[in-house]
Motif scaffolding. Structure first.
Motif, PDB file in Angstrom:
ATOM      1  N   ARG A   1      31.130  37.702  60.475  1.00  0.00           N
ATOM      2  CA  ARG A   1      31.530  36.687  62.251  1.00  0.00           C
ATOM      3  C   ARG A   1      33.003  36.449  61.657  1.00  0.00           C
ATOM      4  O   ARG A   1      33.852  37.326  61.289  1.00  0.00           O
ATOM      5  N   LEU A   2      33.519  36.326  62.870  1.00  0.00           N
ATOM      6  CA  LEU A   2      34.709  35.810  62.965  1.00  0.00           C
ATOM      7  C   LEU A   2      35.013  34.441  63.687  1.00  0.00           C
ATOM      8  O   LEU A   2      34.596  34.298  64.672  1.00  0.00           O
ATOM      9  N   ASP A   3      36.236  33.425  63.028  1.00  0.00           N
ATOM     10  CA  ASP A   3      36.796  32.973  64.042  1.00  0.00           C
ATOM     11  C   ASP A   3      37.574  32.194  64.278  1.00  0.00           C
ATOM     12  O   ASP A   3      38.189  31.705  64.762  1.00  0.00           O
ATOM     13  N   ILE A   4      38.752  33.631  63.932  1.00  0.00           N
ATOM     14  CA  ILE A   4      40.220  33.047  63.977  1.00  0.00           C
ATOM     15  C   ILE A   4      40.665  34.142  64.016  1.00  0.00           C
ATOM     16  O   ILE A   4      40.518  35.404  63.165  1.00  0.00           O
ATOM     17  N   LEU A   5      41.526  34.218  64.950  1.00  0.00           N
ATOM     18  CA  LEU A   5      42.265  35.527  65.439  1.00  0.00           C
ATOM     19  C   LEU A   5      43.958  34.890  65.513  1.00  0.00           C
ATOM     20  O   LEU A   5      44.000  34.397  66.431  1.00  0.00           O
ATOM     21  N   VAL A   6      44.260  35.609  64.736  1.00  0.00           N
ATOM     22  CA  VAL A   6      46.171  35.317  65.150  1.00  0.00           C
ATOM     23  C   VAL A   6      46.483  36.502  65.690  1.00  0.00           C
ATOM     24  O   VAL A   6      46.697  37.786  65.170  1.00  0.00           O
ATOM     25  N   ASN A   7      46.639  36.961  66.869  1.00  0.00           N
ATOM     26  CA  ASN A   7      47.520  38.064  67.555  1.00  0.00           C
ATOM     27  C   ASN A   7      49.347  37.932  67.387  1.00  0.00           C
ATOM     28  O   ASN A   7      49.718  37.648  68.211  1.00  0.00           O
ATOM     29  N   ASN A   8      49.373  38.524  65.972  1.00  0.00           N
ATOM     30  CA  ASN A   8      50.955  38.031  65.423  1.00  0.00           C
ATOM     31  C   ASN A   8      51.813  39.225  65.312  1.00  0.00           C
ATOM     32  O   ASN A   8      53.229  39.081  66.068  1.00  0.00           O
ATOM     33  N   ALA A   9      51.602  40.533  65.381  1.00  0.00           N
ATOM     34  CA  ALA A   9      52.097  42.070  65.303  1.00  0.00           C
ATOM     35  C   ALA A   9      53.047  42.039  66.296  1.00  0.00           C
ATOM     36  O   ALA A   9      52.411  41.448  67.543  1.00  0.00           O
ATOM     37  N   GLY A  10      54.390  42.069  66.114  1.00  0.00           N
ATOM     38  CA  GLY A  10      55.798  42.371  67.256  1.00  0.00           C
ATOM     39  C   GLY A  10      57.095  43.490  67.107  1.00  0.00           C
ATOM     40  O   GLY A  10      56.858  43.306  65.731  1.00  0.00           O
ATOM     41  N   ASN A  11      57.152  43.048  67.474  1.00  0.00           N
ATOM     42  CA  ASN A  11      58.791  43.743  67.814  1.00  0.00           C
ATOM     43  C   ASN A  11      59.672  43.367  68.326  1.00  0.00           C
ATOM     44  O   ASN A  11      59.712  42.545  69.498  1.00  0.00           O
ATOM     45  N   VAL A  12      60.709  44.207  68.053  1.00  0.00           N
ATOM     46  CA  VAL A  12      62.189  43.123  69.062  1.00  0.00           C
ATOM     47  C   VAL A  12      63.455  44.254  69.292  1.00  0.00           C
ATOM     48  O   VAL A  12      63.370  44.819  68.038  1.00  0.00           O
ATOM     49  N   ILE A  13      63.439  44.852  70.144  1.00  0.00           N
ATOM     50  CA  ILE A  13      64.868  45.466  70.333  1.00  0.00           C
ATOM     51  C   ILE A  13      66.057  44.639  71.488  1.00  0.00           C
ATOM     52  O   ILE A  13      65.384  44.377  71.902  1.00  0.00           O
ATOM     53  N   PHE A  14      67.259  44.414  70.718  1.00  0.00           N
ATOM     54  CA  PHE A  14      68.369  43.904  71.207  1.00  0.00           C
ATOM     55  C   PHE A  14      68.983  44.984  72.389  1.00  0.00           C
ATOM     56  O   PHE A  14      69.490  45.873  72.276  1.00  0.00           O
TER      57      PHE A  14
END
Length: 252
Positions: A79-92
């Motif tokens: 099963r899957l109850d919770i998905l947190v799409n957190n991955a990211g990056n930042v370039i200034f």
């Protein structure tokens, strides 16, 4: 008393450090079984080991890998109850400095990564009787930051996409809620690097913080926990700035 997400299964991308790590720890603390994914498998494994979870190497830009990860979650937990799409990056980079390649990189990691996550997690979440998707945007989706054009565009897209997904799930009675968080400045490795002190963590005081202070990763993780729990059953398609009033403050 059981935990607030007892018996639930969570998948957190970018879970090796910063906000993602805090999310994994907080969800596990309240009873969730957590699957930690990150491009850095070593660090993801360390987080998983600390909470009795599982870790997988994942580049969220890779569509086929998303399908494999969801299959692994189903194999492990059913099963899957919770998905947190957190991955990211930042370039200034401003609009004048930003290369097409760097613009596309932000779109691939943030927007396509979130799109794939929602797309491939939904069938398993539906089969599990519902759940909670939490997408990570930023106050940059609400305000004008001239130095991070690609990041702001990507976070703005996540904000809008979240609402579309929420309505789709509601209209089809999937029992899946979808919300978006917009953190301001939080004491994370990303912010440390931007502040010119890479790897140097500064303690965040307890209690209510003054204007322009950095928040702690747990300030975001606590909101993740709430939205992941059944307490938040009436919340979907909403956006939540976690910014200590930054977005409300007039700038002179």
């Amino acid at each position: 008393m059981s935990g607030r997400v007892e018996g639930k299964v969570a998948l957190v991308t970018g879970g090796a450090m910063g906000l993602g790590k805090a999310d994994c720890l907080r969800l596990a603390e309240e009873g969730a079984k957590v699957v930690v994914t990150d491009i850095d498998l070593g660090k993801a494994q360390a987080v998983a080991d600390a909470i009795g979870g599982h870790a997988f190497a994942q580049d969220v830009r890779d569509e086929a890998r998303w399908q494999e990860i969801i299959s692994e979650v189903e194999r492990l937990h059913g099963r899957l109850d919770i998905l947190v799409n957190n991955a990211g990056n930042v370039i200034f980079e401003s609009i004048e400095d930003c290369s097409a390649d760097n613009f596309r990189l932000h779109m691939a990691i943030h927007v396509e990564g979130t799109f794939f996550g929602c797309k491939y997690a939904l069938p398993l979440m539906k089969a599990s009787g519902g759940g909670s998707i939490i997408n990570m945007a930023s106050t940059a989706a609400l305000m004008g930051y001239g130095t991070i054009v690609a990041y702001t565009a990507a976070k703005g897209a996540i904000r809008a996409m979240t609402k579309s997904i929420a309505m789709h799930c509601q209209d089809n009675n999937y029992g899946v809620r979808c919300n978006v968080l917009m953190p301001g400045g939080i004491e994370t490795p990303m912010v440390q690097a931007v502040s010119g002190r890479p790897g140097k963590e500064e303690p965040v005081p307890e209690g209510v913080l003054p204007a322009m202070a950095l928040g702690a990763p747990r300030d975001v993780a606590n909101m993740i926990l709430y939205l992941a729990s059944d307490e938040a059953r009436f919340l979907t398609g909403n956006e939540y700035p976690i910014d200590n009033g930054l977005n409300a403050r007039p700038h002179h």
